[in-house]
Design an enzyme around this catalytic site. Structure first.
Site, PDB file in Angstrom:
ATOM      1  N   CYS A  69       0.837  -1.205   0.000  1.00 53.32           N
ATOM      2  CA  CYS A  69       0.000   0.000   0.000  1.00 53.32           C
ATOM      3  C   CYS A  69       0.872   1.256   0.000  1.00 53.32           C
ATOM      4  O   CYS A  69       1.569   1.529   0.974  1.00 53.32           O
ATOM      5  CB  CYS A  69      -0.916  -0.067   1.224  1.00 53.32           C
ATOM      6  N   CYS A  72       0.252   3.841   2.708  1.00 56.10           N
ATOM      7  CA  CYS A  72       0.742   3.338   4.005  1.00 56.10           C
ATOM      8  C   CYS A  72       2.234   3.609   4.146  1.00 56.10           C
ATOM      9  O   CYS A  72       2.697   4.038   5.206  1.00 56.10           O
ATOM     10  CB  CYS A  72       0.527   1.834   4.127  1.00 56.10           C
TER      11      CYS A  72
END
Ligand code: ZN
Length: 146
Positions: A69, A72
């Site tokens: 991600c 993230c």
């Protein structure tokens, strides 16, 4: 008699009991000796999650993330820096949703990054989407006024 608090050790999980005043005093774990507040997020697993999530005297701020991600990864340094900012008031923890699918399912994580604030086993707040440092500070303050 000063009110005592109970702080789970970030390494061994032992519950350390101390007067509230000692929170600011760089306490160490009575069992394993590490600093209870070392300025880094704890890696949360099925084995230690409950202990930190159930703590009444130190709320837990969880960053639910995954290695694939992008947002993230972008937020990771913000969260890392926030650990030293928010300790010893809060415990910060990283939940790798791929490594711990059971916990991710329990919290019904559908988007990442998701931040969850817990205290005494109860979810206080949740936010999906990356935040910068000032957004994160404002969000925490909104839900946990000093
Ligand atoms: Zn310990």
């Amino acid at each position: 008699m000063p009110e005592s608090i109970h702080i789970p050790c970030p390494k061994c999980g032992a519950i350390n009991r101390m007067p509230e005043a000692r929170r600011q005093d760089r306490p160490t774990c009575g069992k394993c000796g590490v600093s209870l507040f070392d300025g880094h997020p704890v890696t949360l697993t099925a084995g230690n999650f409950e202990r930190h999530a159930n703590a009444q005297d130190i709320p837990l701020l969880v960053d639910c993330w995954a290695s694939w991600c992008g947002p993230c990864r972008a937020m990771a340094p913000v969260f890392e820096a926030a650990a030293s900012e928010f300790e010893p008031r809060l415990r910060l923890g990283k939940l790798d949703t791929e490594a711990e699918p059971g916990l991710a399912a329990k919290f019904q994580i559908r988007a990442i990054p998701t931040l969850i604030l817990l205290r005494g086993g109860r979810e206080i707040a949740r936010h999906s989407g990356a935040m910068n440092a000032s957004m994160l500070r404002a969000w925490v303050h909104q839900h946990l006024p000093a």
